[in-house]
Enzyme design. Structure first.
Site, PDB file in Angstrom:
ATOM      1  N   HIS A  37     -66.351 -27.654 -20.609  1.00 13.03           N
ATOM      2  CA  HIS A  37     -66.361 -27.016 -19.473  1.00 13.03           C
ATOM      3  C   HIS A  37     -65.203 -26.862 -18.588  1.00 13.03           C
ATOM      4  O   HIS A  37     -64.842 -26.037 -17.789  1.00 13.03           O
ATOM      5  CB  HIS A  37     -67.511 -27.503 -18.623  1.00 13.03           C
ATOM      6  CG  HIS A  37     -68.998 -27.664 -19.326  1.00 13.03           C
ATOM      7  ND1 HIS A  37     -69.491 -28.525 -19.805  1.00 13.03           N
ATOM      8  CD2 HIS A  37     -69.667 -26.298 -19.807  1.00 13.03           C
ATOM      9  CE1 HIS A  37     -70.770 -28.293 -20.567  1.00 13.03           C
ATOM     10  NE2 HIS A  37     -70.667 -27.060 -20.372  1.00 13.03           N
ATOM     11  N   GLN A  61     -83.644 -18.868 -22.285  1.00 15.61           N
ATOM     12  CA  GLN A  61     -82.686 -18.971 -23.244  1.00 15.61           C
ATOM     13  C   GLN A  61     -83.360 -20.050 -24.089  1.00 15.61           C
ATOM     14  O   GLN A  61     -82.584 -20.307 -25.324  1.00 15.61           O
ATOM     15  CB  GLN A  61     -81.210 -18.810 -23.153  1.00 15.61           C
ATOM     16  CG  GLN A  61     -80.801 -20.084 -22.645  1.00 15.61           C
ATOM     17  CD  GLN A  61     -79.481 -19.934 -22.182  1.00 15.61           C
ATOM     18  OE1 GLN A  61     -79.115 -19.315 -21.026  1.00 15.61           O
ATOM     19  NE2 GLN A  61     -78.301 -20.709 -22.636  1.00 15.61           N
ATOM     20  N   GLY A 148     -66.573 -20.154 -23.280  1.00 19.08           N
ATOM     21  CA  GLY A 148     -65.771 -20.757 -24.287  1.00 19.08           C
ATOM     22  C   GLY A 148     -66.022 -20.260 -25.716  1.00 19.08           C
ATOM     23  O   GLY A 148     -66.962 -19.725 -25.985  1.00 19.08           O
ATOM     24  N   LYS A 150     -66.333 -21.893 -28.249  1.00 24.32           N
ATOM     25  CA  LYS A 150     -67.496 -22.533 -28.779  1.00 24.32           C
ATOM     26  C   LYS A 150     -68.784 -21.855 -29.332  1.00 24.32           C
ATOM     27  O   LYS A 150     -69.305 -22.051 -30.224  1.00 24.32           O
ATOM     28  CB  LYS A 150     -67.784 -23.691 -27.932  1.00 24.32           C
ATOM     29  CG  LYS A 150     -69.204 -24.623 -28.005  1.00 24.32           C
ATOM     30  CD  LYS A 150     -69.002 -25.789 -29.220  1.00 24.32           C
ATOM     31  CE  LYS A 150     -70.255 -26.265 -29.521  1.00 24.32           C
ATOM     32  NZ  LYS A 150     -71.301 -26.076 -28.887  1.00 24.32           N
ATOM     33  N   ASP A 151     -69.211 -20.809 -28.220  1.00 20.00           N
ATOM     34  CA  ASP A 151     -70.283 -19.938 -28.183  1.00 20.00           C
ATOM     35  C   ASP A 151     -69.825 -18.491 -28.726  1.00 20.00           C
ATOM     36  O   ASP A 151     -69.986 -17.729 -27.907  1.00 20.00           O
ATOM     37  CB  ASP A 151     -71.174 -20.261 -27.182  1.00 20.00           C
ATOM     38  CG  ASP A 151     -71.541 -21.635 -26.800  1.00 20.00           C
ATOM     39  OD1 ASP A 151     -72.574 -22.029 -27.517  1.00 20.00           O
ATOM     40  OD2 ASP A 151     -71.211 -22.356 -25.911  1.00 20.00           O
ATOM     41  N   GLN A 154     -72.408 -15.797 -28.493  1.00 21.37           N
ATOM     42  CA  GLN A 154     -72.665 -15.435 -27.045  1.00 21.37           C
ATOM     43  C   GLN A 154     -71.567 -14.757 -26.430  1.00 21.37           C
ATOM     44  O   GLN A 154     -71.597 -13.926 -25.461  1.00 21.37           O
ATOM     45  CB  GLN A 154     -72.784 -16.927 -26.365  1.00 21.37           C
ATOM     46  CG  GLN A 154     -72.981 -16.946 -24.963  1.00 21.37           C
ATOM     47  CD  GLN A 154     -73.514 -18.421 -24.419  1.00 21.37           C
ATOM     48  OE1 GLN A 154     -74.542 -18.611 -24.352  1.00 21.37           O
ATOM     49  NE2 GLN A 154     -72.584 -18.762 -23.705  1.00 21.37           N
ATOM     50  N   ARG A 188     -75.145 -31.520 -25.809  1.00 19.68           N
ATOM     51  CA  ARG A 188     -76.076 -32.038 -26.653  1.00 19.68           C
ATOM     52  C   ARG A 188     -75.558 -33.338 -27.164  1.00 19.68           C
ATOM     53  O   ARG A 188     -76.293 -34.098 -27.817  1.00 19.68           O
ATOM     54  CB  ARG A 188     -76.458 -31.029 -27.512  1.00 19.68           C
ATOM     55  CG  ARG A 188     -77.588 -30.000 -27.086  1.00 19.68           C
ATOM     56  CD  ARG A 188     -78.076 -28.957 -27.866  1.00 19.68           C
ATOM     57  NE  ARG A 188     -78.931 -28.091 -27.410  1.00 19.68           N
ATOM     58  CZ  ARG A 188     -78.662 -26.940 -26.722  1.00 19.68           C
ATOM     59  NH1 ARG A 188     -77.240 -26.631 -26.957  1.00 19.68           N
ATOM     60  NH2 ARG A 188     -79.547 -25.884 -26.314  1.00 19.68           N
TER      61      ARG A 188
HETATM   62  P1  AMP Z   1     -73.029 -24.489 -21.562  1.00 28.01           P
HETATM   63  O1  AMP Z   1     -72.946 -25.464 -20.468  1.00 28.01           O
HETATM   64  O2  AMP Z   1     -73.462 -25.163 -22.934  1.00 28.01           O
HETATM   65  O3  AMP Z   1     -74.043 -23.178 -21.409  1.00 28.01           O
HETATM   66  O4  AMP Z   1     -71.545 -23.860 -21.634  1.00 28.01           O
HETATM   67  C1  AMP Z   1     -70.773 -23.351 -20.637  1.00 28.01           C
HETATM   68  C2  AMP Z   1     -69.636 -22.664 -20.996  1.00 28.01           C
HETATM   69  O5  AMP Z   1     -68.901 -23.626 -21.630  1.00 28.01           O
HETATM   70  C3  AMP Z   1     -69.697 -21.516 -21.941  1.00 28.01           C
HETATM   71  O6  AMP Z   1     -68.948 -20.595 -22.189  1.00 28.01           O
HETATM   72  C4  AMP Z   1     -69.443 -22.645 -23.383  1.00 28.01           C
HETATM   73  O7  AMP Z   1     -69.089 -21.518 -24.446  1.00 28.01           O
HETATM   74  C5  AMP Z   1     -68.213 -23.532 -22.788  1.00 28.01           C
HETATM   75  N1  AMP Z   1     -68.152 -24.553 -23.659  1.00 28.01           N
HETATM   76  C6  AMP Z   1     -69.125 -25.210 -24.196  1.00 28.01           C
HETATM   77  N2  AMP Z   1     -68.458 -26.348 -25.001  1.00 28.01           N
HETATM   78  C7  AMP Z   1     -67.233 -25.833 -25.087  1.00 28.01           C
HETATM   79  C8  AMP Z   1     -66.128 -26.677 -25.715  1.00 28.01           C
HETATM   80  N3  AMP Z   1     -66.231 -27.494 -26.536  1.00 28.01           N
HETATM   81  N4  AMP Z   1     -64.912 -26.182 -25.662  1.00 28.01           N
HETATM   82  C9  AMP Z   1     -64.671 -25.021 -24.652  1.00 28.01           C
HETATM   83  N5  AMP Z   1     -65.678 -24.392 -24.094  1.00 28.01           N
HETATM   84  C10 AMP Z   1     -66.761 -24.919 -24.388  1.00 28.01           C
END
Ligand code: AMP
Length: 287
Positions: A37, A61, A148, A150-151, A154, A188
């Site tokens: 993040h 979601q 990110g 990562k998703d 999404q 997680r």
């Molecule tokens: P989340 O809090 O899981 O909804 O993630 C919020 C944002 O952070 C989303 O755009 C994710 O893709 C991004 N994100 C989560 N984990 C990572 C990571 N390891 N590297 C880069 N971005 C990330």
């Protein structure tokens, strides 16, 4: 850092400071912030005059009520991290603020991406994602939205939403941040037991193996090896696929002239992990 809990106050504030010279970047999150993040916040700071972050654990979601209940919410630590990073504005609404009673639920046309991969295993997940991101974009009206890789799926869903709703927002995708052993950072991960944490980098190792064997074996063989290995180590793999990077069309086998991404999801205990890796060197940062 200014903290807003009400959408109207936030949008009034942003409208009062937004000028043709001042652009707004936005990083939506569900909190429990980690380096992944923070890399988004850092990129946003570098490319925008005003950085807005949101923390909202979006109930629509989550397809698994236990996952929603157990989702970590270390809000004081998050506020501290964002302050230290120089984030300008935090939007921290309650559920009631985002989903007032008696409001209609919009249905988005997200096919065919919606029902494959994550969508197949998490029914309704991407409708929930689209719903909340749509609401946030309406309130914040950012020039650039940071997500990110990562998703991966999404990112594609939100790219589709931006086109569908004609938002004047550019999407910027940043690379996945990993632990030293390759495990993709995720909120997680903090719920993993020490044994599960030790095993978790296996997902990334499978992706690397899919990447490195692309000129050696048919994908079906590598896919089976990965399934078998994960199962043997106590994971419940959900999918291991390769897909076209731009359309997310799932591919039967490697195709030398296509830009491909490998995607994986597996449960370990009751924790579900996902990861992906682009098989070629040059990663797209814009969809
Ligand atoms: P989340 O809090 O899981 O909804 O993630 C919020 C944002 O952070 C989303 O755009 C994710 O893709 C991004 N994100 C989560 N984990 C990572 C990571 N390891 N590297 C880069 N971005 C990330």
């Amino acid at each position: 850092m200014l903290i807003f809990k009400e959408k109207e106050a936030l949008s009034d504030y942003l409208n009062s400071i937004r000028t043709s010279q001042q652009n707004v970047g936005f990083v939506p999150t569900m909190g429990a912030l980690h380096e992944g993040h923070l890399s988004l916040i850092k990129t946003c700071n570098a490319k925008n005059d005003i950085t807005v972050c949101s923390i909202f654990v979006n109930p629509t979601q989550f397809n698994d009520p236990n996952d929603l209940k157990n989702y970590p919410r270390p809000i004081e630590k998050d506020v501290q991290l964002l302050t230290n990073m120089g984030c300008d504005v935090l939007f921290l609404p309650e559920v009631q603020e985002m989903y007032p009673e008696n409001t209609e639920t919009e249905i988005y046309d997200l096919e065919p991406i919606e029902s494959i991969l994550e969508g197949k295993f998490r029914k309704g997940h991407f409708q929930g994602v689209a719903q909340i991101v749509d609401k946030l974009l309406q309130i914040i009206e950012p020039d650039t939205l940071y997500l990110g890789q990562k998703d991966f799926q999404q990112c594609m869903i939100i790219s589709k939403l931006i086109k569908l709703k004609n938002y004047n927002t550019q999407l910027y995708i940043t690379p996945t941040q990993r632990e030293e052993d390759g495990l993709a950072m995720s909120s997680r991960n903090m719920r993993l037991t020490p044994t599960q944490r030790q095993l978790a980098p296996l997902l990334y190792q499978c992706l690397v193996s899919i990447q490195s064997k692309r000129n050696l074996h048919p994908f079906s063989r590598v896919q089976k090896e990965c399934f078998d290995l994960l199962t043997k180590k106590g994971f419940q793999p959900e999918y291991i696929e390769i897909a076209d990077c731009e359309t997310l069309q799932i591919l039967e086998d490697y195709e030398p002239h296509r830009k491909m991404v490998a995607l994986i999801a597996a449960k370990i205990g009751d924790i579900r992990l996902i990861d992906n890796l682009i098989l070629e060197e040059n990663m797209p940062t814009h969809f």
